[in-house]
Structures are given as structure tokens and as C-alpha cells.
Write an enzyme that holds these catalytic residues in place. Structure first.
Site, PDB file in Angstrom:
ATOM      1  CE  LYS A  13      -2.193   0.597   3.963  1.00  0.00           C
ATOM      2  NZ  LYS A  13      -2.199   1.961   4.543  1.00  0.00           N
ATOM      3  NE  ARG A  88      -6.463   2.458  10.438  1.00  0.00           N
ATOM      4  CZ  ARG A  88      -5.219   2.034  10.649  1.00  0.00           C
ATOM      5  NH1 ARG A  88      -5.009   1.032  11.446  1.00  0.00           N
ATOM      6  NH2 ARG A  88      -4.208   2.622  10.062  1.00  0.00           N
ATOM      7  NE  ARG A 127       7.922  -5.151   8.436  1.00  0.00           N
ATOM      8  CZ  ARG A 127       6.834  -4.402   8.559  1.00  0.00           C
ATOM      9  NH1 ARG A 127       6.358  -3.739   7.528  1.00  0.00           N
ATOM     10  NH2 ARG A 127       6.206  -4.356   9.710  1.00  0.00           N
ATOM     11  NE  ARG A 160       7.751  -2.645  12.406  1.00  0.00           N
ATOM     12  CZ  ARG A 160       6.881  -1.843  11.811  1.00  0.00           C
ATOM     13  NH1 ARG A 160       7.300  -0.763  11.196  1.00  0.00           N
ATOM     14  NH2 ARG A 160       5.612  -2.134  11.806  1.00  0.00           N
ATOM     15  NE  ARG A 171       0.628  -5.229  12.507  1.00  0.00           N
ATOM     16  CZ  ARG A 171       1.753  -5.795  12.962  1.00  0.00           C
ATOM     17  NH1 ARG A 171       2.018  -5.804  14.239  1.00  0.00           N
ATOM     18  NH2 ARG A 171       2.614  -6.334  12.120  1.00  0.00           N
TER      19      ARG A 171
END
Ligand SMILES: [Zn+2]
Length: 218
Positions: A13, A88, A127, A160, A171
Site C-alpha cells: 500500500k 479504517r 522483514r 521489529r 493486526r
């Protein structure tokens, strides 16, 4: 032209948003970043935002609209706005539509990037982020030249704190339970373009542009 870009985390995104903003001279209202900046301001409003963020609470719609207004007052003339990260959930979307219509405007298009849950997981688990400069790498799709070391500043790459399986799942559940119904709300209004986010960046971008053309937005 007012656009909204939505998608689960790691759907690309942010990358598509940057490309759209560059190509079409749009203001990019990335709500997470705007709120974090606002929270650093030495004003009573900034302090209020900081308090809400730090305690993990939702920033109320009225405050978000105030942030948007402050931002819009400070930018020059642009050809449109790309909203990212707000609204959202359905209630925010209703509030937002009302805000736009008071300005004689409306949301023209919702760009919805999809990505299967397994793929989101795969991307996030791999990541790595630079502990010094914050650059993001992916050991599968965008690895650093030297394992564990940032290409840009030589800092150590770390996982992270938010990228643990439990937090990723939480999430994703939030996206499915709250944001997908909002996308459904906009679909009823006929303004959603759903795109497969599991394709190369340029292919997705061309597809977005094609659909904007088809809708007479370009
Ligand atoms: Zn770095």
C-alpha cells in the site's frame, strides 16, 4: 479527486501510495505519520494526541478531522488527495463522508489491495529493519548485500517488535473484522476497485492507473 488506499499490512500500500502521489500531484495524507508528527508538537493539541497514542487509544474522529484540516491548510494547490490510514472503520467512513460533503466534495475511489493471509505472514516474518536509519529490508524479496547489515548506513538489521506471529495475527484480525466491513460500505456506493496485491509493483500500478482511466478520473 479524492482517493483512499486500503489493504492489509505488507500489501504494498505504501509503495503504491508514493507512486500515485508522484504521478498525479496528490497530497498524501498518511494518517499514522501525521498523527505521530502532531504528537511531537509542543501544543495542547499535540500533547493530547501524544497521550492517546502512547496509551494505545483510538484518536477520536473529530481530532483526526482537525489534523486533516491543519494539514490541508498548510499545503499548496494540488490536483487531489490520497488518504491512507483513515478512515479504517465504518463509523469513521460515515464521519469522513460527511466532512467531505460539507466541503462540497466526495470520495471518488477506494483502491483496495488484497493479499492472502499466508503471504502477509511470509512478508512480515521476513522483514528486517535497520536499527539505525529505519530502512526496511526483506530477506526474501529485498535482502541486504551483507546479511544482517544495512546497505545504507551499516547499522544492524533487527526484527521489529510488532512483527511477532501473535501481533501479526492480531493486526490481520483487526483488518478483517473492522476494515473489510468499511470496504463493503464503500462497495455499496460503487467506488471500490479491488486489486491483487500479489503481483510486481509496476504491474499493480499500471492496473490502478487503468482503472482510474476507466472511471473517468484521469
Ligand atoms: Zn541503516
Amino acid at each position: 479527486m479524492n482517493l483512499l488506499i486500503v489493504g492489509p499490512q505488507a500489501s504494498g500500500k505504501g509503495t503504491q501510495a508514493e507512486k500515485l502521489v508522484d504521478k498525479f500531484n496528490l497530497a498524501h495524507i498518511e494518517m499514522g505519520g501525521l498523527l505521530r508528527n502532531m504528537a511531537k508538537e509542543d501544543s495542547s493539541f499535540g500533547k493530547q494526541v501524544a497521550e492517546l497514542i502512547n496509551s494505545g487509544q483510538l484518536v477520536p474522529d473529530e481530532m483526526i478531522i482537525e489534523v486533516i484540516n491543519k494539514y490541508l491548510a498548510n499545503i499548496g494547490k494540488l490536483d487531489g488527495i490520497l488518504f491512507d490510514g483513515f478512515p479504517r472503520i465504518v463509523s469513521q467512513a460515515e464521519y469522513f463522508d460527511n466532512f467531505l460533503s460539507q466541503k462540497g466534495q466526495k470520495l471518488d475511489l477506494v483502491v483496495y489491495l488484497t493479499l492472502p493471509r499466508e503471504e502477509v505472514f511470509k512478508r512480515l516474518i521476513n522483514r528486517r529493519i535497520c536499527s539505525q536509519c529505519g530502512k526496511v529490508f526483506n530477506i526474501l524479496t529485498n535482502p541486504p548485500k551483507v546479511e544482517g547489515i544495512c546497505d545504507f548506513c551499516g547499522g544492524a538489521l533487527v526484527i521489529r517488535e510488532d512483527d511477532t506471529p501473535e501481533k501479526i495475527n492480531k493486526r490481520l484480525d483487526g483488518f478483517e473484522n473492522k476494515t473489510v466491513p468499511m470496504i463493503e460500505y464503500y462497495k455499496q456506493k460503487g467506488i471500490v476497485e479491488k486489486l491483487d496485491g500479489n503481483r510486481p509493483i509496476e504491474v499493480i500500478f499500471d492496473d490502478v492507473v487503468e482503472r482510474m482511466k476507466k472511471r473517468g478520473l484521469l
